[in-house]
Design a protein around this motif. Structure first.
Motif, short mmCIF file in Angstrom:
data_model
loop_
_atom_site.label_atom_id
_atom_site.label_comp_id
_atom_site.label_asym_id
_atom_site.label_seq_id
_atom_site.Cartn_x
_atom_site.Cartn_y
_atom_site.Cartn_z
N TRP A 37 0.83 -1.21 0.00
CA TRP A 37 0.00 0.00 0.00
C TRP A 37 0.86 1.25 0.00
O TRP A 37 0.55 2.23 -0.69
N ILE A 38 1.93 1.26 0.78
CA ILE A 38 2.82 2.42 0.80
C ILE A 38 3.45 2.62 -0.57
O ILE A 38 3.57 3.75 -1.05
N GLY A 39 3.82 1.53 -1.22
CA GLY A 39 4.40 1.63 -2.57
C GLY A 39 3.42 2.22 -3.56
O GLY A 39 3.79 3.07 -4.39
N ILE A 41 0.91 4.26 -2.85
CA ILE A 41 0.72 5.66 -2.50
C ILE A 41 1.90 6.49 -2.99
O ILE A 41 1.73 7.58 -3.57
N VAL A 42 3.11 5.99 -2.78
CA VAL A 42 4.30 6.72 -3.23
C VAL A 42 4.32 6.81 -4.75
O VAL A 42 4.63 7.88 -5.31
N LEU A 43 3.98 5.74 -5.45
CA LEU A 43 3.94 5.77 -6.91
C LEU A 43 2.93 6.80 -7.39
O LEU A 43 3.21 7.58 -8.31
N ALA A 45 1.91 9.47 -5.79
CA ALA A 45 2.42 10.81 -5.47
C ALA A 45 3.49 11.23 -6.47
O ALA A 45 3.54 12.38 -6.90
N VAL A 46 4.36 10.29 -6.85
CA VAL A 46 5.41 10.61 -7.83
C VAL A 46 4.81 10.92 -9.19
O VAL A 46 5.22 11.88 -9.86
#
Length: 60
Positions: A37-39, A41-43, A45-46
């Motif tokens: 899930w963090i991955g 979200i980061v993807l 955002a990027v």
């Protein structure tokens, strides 16, 4: 003097206790691996930031 029902050093039984050993959940599941899930979200955002950076530099 009080009469001891249990020998010294031994824990007396709890009155009205309904506690039992809980069953362990099976391994896995959606919330067991938060890195996925963090991955995501980061993807996201990027990609979101990359879109605006591309607009600033006139690429889009």
């Amino acid at each position: 003097m009080a009469v001891l029902l249990n020998p010294p050093g031994e824990t007396p039984p709890a009155e009205g206790s309904i506690g039992e050993a809980h069953e362990e959940r099976p391994d896995g599941g959606v919330w067991e691996h938060p890195a996925v899930w963090i991955g995501l979200i980061v993807l996201g955002a990027v990609l979101f930031a990359g879109f605006f950076a591309a607009r600033v530099f006139g690429l889009v």
